[in-house]
Motif scaffolding. Structure first.
Motif, short mmCIF file in Angstrom:
data_model
loop_
_atom_site.label_atom_id
_atom_site.label_comp_id
_atom_site.label_asym_id
_atom_site.label_seq_id
_atom_site.Cartn_x
_atom_site.Cartn_y
_atom_site.Cartn_z
N GLN A 191 0.83 -1.19 0.00
CA GLN A 191 0.00 0.00 0.00
C GLN A 191 0.87 1.25 0.00
O GLN A 191 1.80 1.36 0.78
CB GLN A 191 -0.90 0.01 1.23
N VAL A 192 0.52 2.16 -0.89
CA VAL A 192 1.30 3.39 -1.00
C VAL A 192 1.00 4.30 0.19
O VAL A 192 -0.15 4.52 0.54
CB VAL A 192 0.95 4.12 -2.31
N GLN A 193 2.05 4.82 0.78
CA GLN A 193 1.90 5.75 1.89
C GLN A 193 2.90 6.88 1.75
O GLN A 193 4.08 6.64 1.49
CB GLN A 193 2.09 5.05 3.23
N LEU A 194 2.41 8.10 1.91
CA LEU A 194 3.25 9.29 1.85
C LEU A 194 3.07 10.04 3.17
O LEU A 194 1.93 10.34 3.56
CB LEU A 194 2.85 10.19 0.69
N VAL A 195 4.18 10.37 3.82
CA VAL A 195 4.12 11.04 5.11
C VAL A 195 4.99 12.29 5.07
O VAL A 195 6.21 12.20 4.95
CB VAL A 195 4.57 10.11 6.25
N GLY B 153 5.83 1.57 0.23
CA GLY B 153 4.85 0.74 -0.45
C GLY B 153 5.13 0.49 -1.92
O GLY B 153 4.45 -0.32 -2.54
N ARG B 154 6.12 1.21 -2.46
CA ARG B 154 6.47 1.05 -3.86
C ARG B 154 7.94 1.38 -4.04
O ARG B 154 8.59 1.88 -3.14
CB ARG B 154 5.66 2.02 -4.73
N TYR C 218 -1.70 9.64 -5.57
CA TYR C 218 -1.66 9.39 -4.13
C TYR C 218 -1.22 10.65 -3.41
O TYR C 218 -0.32 11.36 -3.88
CB TYR C 218 -0.69 8.25 -3.80
N TRP C 219 -1.83 10.89 -2.24
CA TRP C 219 -1.55 12.10 -1.46
C TRP C 219 -1.09 11.73 -0.05
O TRP C 219 -1.53 10.73 0.51
CB TRP C 219 -2.80 12.95 -1.31
#
Length: 116
Positions: free
Chosen positions: A1-5, A26-27, A105-106
């Protein structure tokens, strides 16, 4: 799962600097362009800057050109936004993004407040 923090936001006086970071997971993000948008209260989300997968190509909104610099470290899956000479009109929530196979994705956003 893509996650951006995102991180690095805060309160700064006009003329000051901040550096935002966006840690991705996640990628293999080195394959994709990444960038930043921002949204001020009562306004639409607007583009700030983007950087190609290799880091060789960058593009900026006219409002930040010459003051902001986008960079990335693919080994760390992280993109940065160095913001110098900040102005009160830069006050906004800053969002990291990436586009993967037609899906954007955000991150959750980080608040930047510039006082005059």
């Amino acid at each position: 799962q893509v996650q951006l923090v995102e991180s690095g936001g805060g309160l700064v006086q006009a003329g000051g600097s901040l550096r935002l970071s966006c840690a991705a997971s996640g990628r293999t993000f080195s394959n994709y362009a990444m960038g930043w948008f921002r949204q001020a209260p009562g306004k639409e989300r607007e583009f700030v800057a983007t950087i190609s997968w290799s880091g060789e190509n960058t593009y900026y909104a006219d409002s930040v050109k010459g003051r902001f610099t986008i960079a990335r470290d693919n080994a760390k899956n992280t993109v940065y936004l160095q913001m110098n000479d900040l102005k009160p009109e830069d006050t906004a929530v800053y969002y990291c993004y990436t586009d993967i196979w037609g899906t954007r994705y955000w991150g959750q956003g980080t608040q930047v407040t510039v006082s005059s």
